[in-house]
Design a protein around this motif. Structure first.
Motif, PDB file in Angstrom:
ATOM      1  N   GLY A  47       0.809  -1.214   0.000  1.00 11.98           N
ATOM      2  CA  GLY A  47       0.000   0.000   0.000  1.00 11.98           C
ATOM      3  C   GLY A  47       0.839   1.259   0.000  1.00 11.98           C
ATOM      4  O   GLY A  47       0.358   2.342  -0.318  1.00 11.98           O
ATOM      5  N   LEU A  48       2.095   1.115   0.347  1.00 12.52           N
ATOM      6  CA  LEU A  48       2.964   2.284   0.412  1.00 12.52           C
ATOM      7  C   LEU A  48       3.685   2.515  -0.913  1.00 12.52           C
ATOM      8  O   LEU A  48       3.685   3.604  -1.480  1.00 12.52           O
ATOM      9  CB  LEU A  48       3.994   2.051   1.525  1.00 12.52           C
ATOM     10  N   VAL A  49       4.287   1.433  -1.395  1.00 12.67           N
ATOM     11  CA  VAL A  49       5.192   1.536  -2.531  1.00 12.67           C
ATOM     12  C   VAL A  49       4.429   1.755  -3.837  1.00 12.67           C
ATOM     13  O   VAL A  49       4.787   2.624  -4.638  1.00 12.67           O
ATOM     14  CB  VAL A  49       6.038   0.236  -2.598  1.00 12.67           C
ATOM     15  N   VAL A  50       3.358   0.983  -4.032  1.00 13.40           N
ATOM     16  CA  VAL A  50       2.660   1.023  -5.323  1.00 13.40           C
ATOM     17  C   VAL A  50       2.070   2.409  -5.624  1.00 13.40           C
ATOM     18  O   VAL A  50       2.335   2.967  -6.693  1.00 13.40           O
ATOM     19  CB  VAL A  50       1.591  -0.087  -5.383  1.00 13.40           C
ATOM     20  N   PRO A  51       1.301   3.004  -4.690  1.00 13.35           N
ATOM     21  CA  PRO A  51       0.753   4.337  -5.009  1.00 13.35           C
ATOM     22  C   PRO A  51       1.841   5.376  -5.273  1.00 13.35           C
ATOM     23  O   PRO A  51       1.673   6.255  -6.123  1.00 13.35           O
ATOM     24  CB  PRO A  51      -0.043   4.707  -3.756  1.00 13.35           C
ATOM     25  N   ASN A  52       2.965   5.257  -4.579  1.00 15.24           N
ATOM     26  CA  ASN A  52       4.044   6.220  -4.796  1.00 15.24           C
ATOM     27  C   ASN A  52       4.647   6.097  -6.189  1.00 15.24           C
ATOM     28  O   ASN A  52       4.947   7.099  -6.834  1.00 15.24           O
ATOM     29  CB  ASN A  52       5.130   6.039  -3.739  1.00 15.24           C
ATOM     30  N   ILE A  53       4.821   4.852  -6.630  1.00 19.16           N
ATOM     31  CA  ILE A  53       5.384   4.651  -7.968  1.00 19.16           C
ATOM     32  C   ILE A  53       4.428   5.214  -9.020  1.00 19.16           C
ATOM     33  O   ILE A  53       4.837   5.927  -9.942  1.00 19.16           O
ATOM     34  CB  ILE A  53       5.644   3.146  -8.217  1.00 19.16           C
ATOM     35  N   VAL A  54       3.128   4.914  -8.848  1.00 22.45           N
ATOM     36  CA  VAL A  54       2.151   5.367  -9.845  1.00 22.45           C
ATOM     37  C   VAL A  54       2.037   6.898  -9.825  1.00 22.45           C
ATOM     38  O   VAL A  54       1.981   7.547 -10.874  1.00 22.45           O
ATOM     39  CB  VAL A  54       0.779   4.709  -9.597  1.00 22.45           C
ATOM     40  N   ALA A  55       2.053   7.491  -8.611  1.00 21.55           N
ATOM     41  CA  ALA A  55       1.880   8.941  -8.508  1.00 21.55           C
ATOM     42  C   ALA A  55       3.013   9.695  -9.193  1.00 21.55           C
ATOM     43  O   ALA A  55       2.818  10.793  -9.712  1.00 21.55           O
ATOM     44  CB  ALA A  55       1.777   9.361  -7.046  1.00 21.55           C
ATOM     45  N   ARG A  56       4.201   9.106  -9.201  1.00 23.37           N
ATOM     46  CA  ARG A  56       5.328   9.803  -9.839  1.00 23.37           C
ATOM     47  C   ARG A  56       5.023  10.125 -11.291  1.00 23.37           C
ATOM     48  O   ARG A  56       5.351  11.194 -11.776  1.00 23.37           O
ATOM     49  CB  ARG A  56       6.581   8.935  -9.777  1.00 23.37           C
ATOM     50  N   THR A  57       4.409   9.172 -11.992  1.00 19.10           N
ATOM     51  CA  THR A  57       4.163   9.427 -13.414  1.00 19.10           C
ATOM     52  C   THR A  57       2.736   9.899 -13.685  1.00 19.10           C
ATOM     53  O   THR A  57       2.525  10.713 -14.572  1.00 19.10           O
ATOM     54  CB  THR A  57       4.419   8.165 -14.255  1.00 19.10           C
ATOM     55  N   MET A  58       1.753   9.391 -12.912  1.00 19.12           N
ATOM     56  CA  MET A  58       0.361   9.692 -13.246  1.00 19.12           C
ATOM     57  C   MET A  58      -0.295  10.716 -12.336  1.00 19.12           C
ATOM     58  O   MET A  58      -1.387  11.198 -12.620  1.00 19.12           O
ATOM     59  CB  MET A  58      -0.480   8.420 -13.221  1.00 19.12           C
ATOM     60  N   GLY A  59       0.326  11.008 -11.192  1.00 23.97           N
ATOM     61  CA  GLY A  59      -0.280  11.958 -10.270  1.00 23.97           C
ATOM     62  C   GLY A  59      -1.354  11.313  -9.405  1.00 23.97           C
ATOM     63  O   GLY A  59      -1.466  10.091  -9.336  1.00 23.97           O
ATOM     64  N   ASP A  60      -2.139  12.175  -8.763  1.00 23.21           N
ATOM     65  CA  ASP A  60      -3.101  11.720  -7.760  1.00 23.21           C
ATOM     66  C   ASP A  60      -4.538  11.738  -8.244  1.00 23.21           C
ATOM     67  O   ASP A  60      -5.449  11.608  -7.442  1.00 23.21           O
ATOM     68  CB  ASP A  60      -3.019  12.620  -6.517  1.00 23.21           C
TER      69      ASP A  60
END
Lengths: 317, 255
Positions: free
Chosen positions: A246-259
């Motif tokens: 739950g920590l790592v995956v959203p951070n990776i996605v947010a880097r390229t796709m945002g929130d």
């Protein structure tokens, strides 16, 4: 955006196919139509295991991103804020008090404990200075450590320590048809979260913006808390916690796709499912025919990524 | 018109507002001024329903805010709060787009797209629209949030210290934009209420001033009536020289 959807879908298909093919028993996909034993292996073990890993990863990643938006901090997930420990404590208590209770009841007790644990964390947060984002995960780790210590003490007294071990390390080798289906509920919760994706995104902009846009902020926070605690409890009860998803995956996605969850949530879920399945596959082959739990594999990988996120974050994280 | 009647507010032991009554006129920019702790932001937050009204009554164009649903109020007034450390990673265009949420609730139509494009153009965000919010400077973020409030398409726009962390270039540009949007000759004139710290921005751009001190209204009226030597000296507790420039007060509070 289209490209990220396509990539995620392709990766999931390839991983799922590998997951069906790899295992201790001999199995070839072309035998399924001719050999009833092969078909049974596929339906009772390989497919359920694949689904379980996908559902666990997807729902934990969705729970993580919801929590990060509600807390407005990138460095939290159920496993670092006491939610998982509270879910285990609840499960432990119900196991002690009503050992014969059906699994659904145990799950509900565990979810309620998770909800209380998370509410406690939110109350703690109010006392932290908002200008110190790194304080939040640190306080969360201490808070979860305290709850975890309480659970360990009770488990030690009651001679149930091995249960804690099972709940704490996500493991898919024991997944068989009939023993993982609760996880579909976690998947359904992730779908419900997608329906409310815009509301969660707006909540991530803070209470003032939510109110300005006429959103019922309290209601969306409650919806988020209930979703996260149910997902956590479902995962703990069925396969055990997989840390850092739950920590790592959203951070990776947010880097390229945002929130903007309307766009990113499918990728968050897909990447979560894919990475957990990959961790499970890795655990299956690294010392074949023995297995390393997926939770352990992911814990090692996730801890490294967590450190990188904490230390290597851009100046404006 | 926003009418504020007998509003008192306390937080814990401290009385923040004491029996405040004031009218915010139906045109132009109204500035809330006063020393630190005077209750400006509290009053603005009460009008914005970010704080719950304890006593008194606030009506916006005749609608009692305590009896109107938050959803309906979102079509009447937009709030741009102080952005303390933006945590969200949204693209500027998506952020401004969320300003339309009260209208479409998840299904934007062509008129929503048009309004968003207009907001982006009028706040000069074209070059930034595909950038992530958390990668912008404080001033650019502020501009994006004001554009979002504008895109909400409400008659009333409430700004809580919009000039905070803006340099003088961006502060003046933002005031000029907001001023233009509030003129009667604008296509759809907005009524703006803002908390302003630097009093000369109020002197130069506001049409109406409400001065608060110790939680009560100390003075209100046109800038030429309120921004005078006797009123300001009493308000801030120090001797303040006021000159005139182009028919507007110029406050020499720093010398």
């Amino acid at each position: 955006m289209r490209l990220s959807y396509l990539l995620t879908a392709t990766a999931l298909l390839v991983l799922s196919l590998l997951s069906v093919l790899v295992g201790a028993a001999d199995f070839r996909l072309q035998d399924v139509t001719a050999d009833p034993d092969a078909l049974r292996l596929l339906l009772t073990s390989r497919l359920p295991r694949t689904f379980a890993a996908l559902l666990t990863g997807a729902s934990m990643a969705v729970a993580g991103v919801i929590m990060q938006l509600l807390v407005r901090n990138r460095f939290v997930e159920p496993g670092t804020t006491g939610t998982t420990e509270a879910a285990m404590l609840g499960l432990l208590c119900v196991t002690l008090l009503a050992p014969g209770a059906p699994i659904l009841l145990k799950m509900i007790a565990s979810a309620m404990a998770a909800l209380v644990g998370m509410a406690g964390f939110l109350l703690l947060l109010r006392r932290l200075p908002p200008a110190q984002p790194l304080l939040v995960p640190l306080v969360g780790l201490i808070y979860s450590g305290i709850i975890g210590a309480g659970a360990t003490f009770i488990a030690y007294q009651a001679d149930l320590l091995q249960y804690l071990g099972v709940w704490m390390s996500g493991e898919f080798s024991g997944v068989l048809a009939g023993r993982y289906e609760l996880l579909w509920l976690a998947g359904a919760l992730a779908l419900v979260a997608y329906v409310a994706a815009d509301q969660f995104t707006i909540a991530g902009l803070g209470r003032a913006t939510s109110v300005s846009l006429g959103l019922n902020h309290a209601q969306i926070v409650v919806l988020g808390l209930v979703t996260v605690s149910l997902v956590t409890a479902l995962v703990v009860v069925t396969v055990g916690m997989v840390p850092f998803v739950g920590l790592v995956v959203p951070n990776i996605v947010a880097r390229t796709m945002g929130d903007n969850l309307r766009a990113s949530l499918p990728v968050v879920a897909g990447l979560g499912g894919g990475l957990v399945l990959a961790a499970d596959l890795f655990g299956r082959v690294i010392r074949y025919p023995y297995e390393v739990p997926a939770g352990t594999v992911f814990g090692v990988m996730g801890a490294a990524v967590f450190l990188w996120l904490l230390l290597g974050r851009p100046a404006r994280a | 018109m926003i009418s504020i009647r007998n509003v008192s507010h306390r937080i814990g032991q401290s009385q923040i507002l004491r029996d405040v009554s004031a009218d915010i006129p139906d045109a132009g920019i109204t500035a809330l001024i006063g020393p630190n702790g005077a209750g400006k932001s509290t009053l603005l937050n009460l009008v914005a329903r970010l704080l719950t009204l304890q006593t008194g009554r606030i009506e916006i164009d005749g609608q009692d805010i305590a009896r109107t649903s938050s959803r309906d109020l979102a079509l009447k007034l937009a709030i741009v709060a102080q952005q303390l450390g933006v945590a969200s990673r949204l693209r500027v265009r998506d952020l401004v787009g969320f300003g339309r949420w009260p209208h479409h609730r998840g299904r934007p139509g062509p008129e929503d797209e048009a309004t968003v494009a207009e907001a982006i153009a009028s706040f000069d965000l074209g070059a930034l629209q595909h950038r992530f919010l958390d990668e912008l400077s404080g001033g650019q973020q502020q501009r994006a949030f004001v554009a979002m409030g504008f895109a909400q398409g409400t008659d009333w726009l409430l700004l809580d210290e919009p000039l905070n962390n803006l340099d003088m270039f961006h502060a003046r540009a933002l005031m000029a934009r907001v001023h233009a949007l509030s003129r009667p000759e604008a296509p759809r004139p907005r009524r703006v209420v803002m908390v302003v710290h630097e009093i000369n921005y109020a002197a130069a751009w506001a049409d109406h001033i409400i001065a608060l001190k110790d939680g009560a209204v100390a003075a209100c009226g046109a800038p030429t009536e309120v921004l005078t030597n006797p009123v300001l000296s009493a308000l801030f507790g120090m001797e303040i020289r006021v000159e005139e420039l182009h028919g507007r007060p110029l406050i020499l509070h720093h010398i």
